[in-house]
Design an enzyme around this catalytic site. Structure first.
Site, short mmCIF file in Angstrom:
data_model
loop_
_atom_site.label_atom_id
_atom_site.label_comp_id
_atom_site.label_asym_id
_atom_site.label_seq_id
_atom_site.Cartn_x
_atom_site.Cartn_y
_atom_site.Cartn_z
N LYS A 53 0.88 -1.07 0.01
CA LYS A 53 -0.28 -0.03 -0.12
C LYS A 53 0.94 1.16 -0.02
CE LYS A 53 -4.00 -1.77 2.42
NZ LYS A 53 -4.62 -2.20 3.77
N GLN A 97 -5.27 -1.53 10.17
CA GLN A 97 -5.59 -2.67 9.46
C GLN A 97 -5.73 -3.82 10.41
OE1 GLN A 97 -3.90 -3.22 6.22
NE2 GLN A 97 -4.78 -5.54 6.50
N ASP A 120 -11.74 2.74 4.08
CA ASP A 120 -11.69 1.51 4.03
C ASP A 120 -13.25 1.03 3.62
OD1 ASP A 120 -10.17 -0.83 3.68
OD2 ASP A 120 -9.77 -1.16 6.03
#
Ligand code: NAD
Length: 293
Positions: A53, A97, A120
């Protein structure tokens, strides 16, 4: 018939190009889209994903920062960090995450992220916006990426029957939300199958588009798929393979060799859905920056 392969990497490249163009336009206004990824603990798979990422964001002309916290971080400490990032005007997108260490409740953390920075797409506000079709919400990157992949591959969804296997909040449910919306990339008739579905094969056989997000290696086989169906494999599973140098290899939820004999289009694993998930995260971050300034 041997299915045509849908090249996820090519679609990811196109999204990267679009994102770089948008970043260049924002740069003329002095805006650099900022993405902050928070990694708690040492989950090895997450660490690799986060590295990818970061690399991708730098390429695209964005500012990418990863904050690594020890596994011993308390929930209060993590929430305090989220509060700080919510208030930081240089940070337009925040991603915490998953999975988090067991002593931290993921839903509490997700709900703390400002919905405007939740790139997200897991905050309930964004889940609701996607379901009711409000365009300023953020859809989770994997199902949003599948929708882009279908569009770029020229697969018509309107009036087609899409069967989604899996009902997770990350893939299956938001995938259904996106495909039932009126308009481009939507207007599909959707069936969601899951672990309690009776006779999965019966449902899959009726699909024009099959989207497998189960986490079970190669469970969708050629005999389950209607001739000419489009098959999208979201699954990523590592299985033992003594013939491989590493002793393992990656496979999807679809039995590629048998399904490609009957399908008209198919995504490979790796190289199908995976590459675009990160591209979609960048796209969401750029949109977050545009919406915030
Ligand atoms: P999950 O474990 O949260 O959900 C799996 C779903 O499959 C569940 O809803 C369950 O009801 C269903 N299921 C289980 N057994 C079944 C059966 N026998 N028949 C029908 N349905 C059944 O998984 P997830 O997070 O949605 O991920 C699914 C897969 O997609 C995994 O392989 C994961 O690694 C992969 N994934 C890939 C990406 C990507 O970027 N390509 C992103 C997220 C997840």
């Amino acid at each position: 018939m041997l299915a045509e392969i849908i090249d996820g990497a090519a679609v990811a490249r196109k999204i990267r190009g679009d994102v770089a163009d948008q970043c260049a336009m924002l740069a003329t206004r002095g805006i650099v889209p900022g993405l902050t990824v928070v990694l708690v603990g040492e989950d090895p798979a997450s660490a690799v994903y986060v590295r990818n990422k970061e690399k991708a964001s730098v390429e695209a002309g964005m500012k990418s920062e990863t904050i690594r916290l020890p596994a011993s971080t308390t929930q209060e400490e993590l929430l305090a960090l989220v509060d700080r990032l919510n208030g930081d005007r240089a940070v337009h997108g925040i991603l915490v995450q998953m999975p988090l260490p067991k002593h931290i409740d993921p839903q509490t953390v997700i709900r703390r992220i400002s919905p405007a920075k939740d790139v997200d797409g897991f905050h309930p506000v964004n889940v609701g916006k996607v379901l009711i079709g409000e365009k300023d919400g953020f859809a989770p990157c994997t199902p949003a990426g599948v929708q882009v992949l279908l569009a770029e591959a020229g697969v018509e969804t309107a009036g087609r029957h899409a069967v989604i296997i899996g009902r997770s909040n990350i893939v299956g449910k938001p995938m259904a939300s996106l495909l039932i919306q009126p308009g481009p990339g939507g207007d599909a008739t959707v069936t969601i199958c899951h672990s309690r579905t009776n006779d999965l094969a019966w449902h899959v056989k009726r699909a024009d588009i099959v989207i497998a997000a189960v986490g079970r290696p190669e469970m969708v086989t050629g005999d389950m798929v209607r001739s000419g169906a489009v098959v999208i494999d979201v699954g990523i599973n590592r299985i033992a393979d003594p013939s491989a140098k590493s002793g393992t290899r990656l496979v999807g939820d679809v039995h590629y060799e048998s399904v490609r004999q009957v399908a008209s289009r198919i995504t490979p694993v790796p190289g199908g859905v995976g590459p675009r998930t990160i591209a979609m995260l960048r796209r969401n971050t750029v949109r977050a920056a545009e919406q915030q300034v």
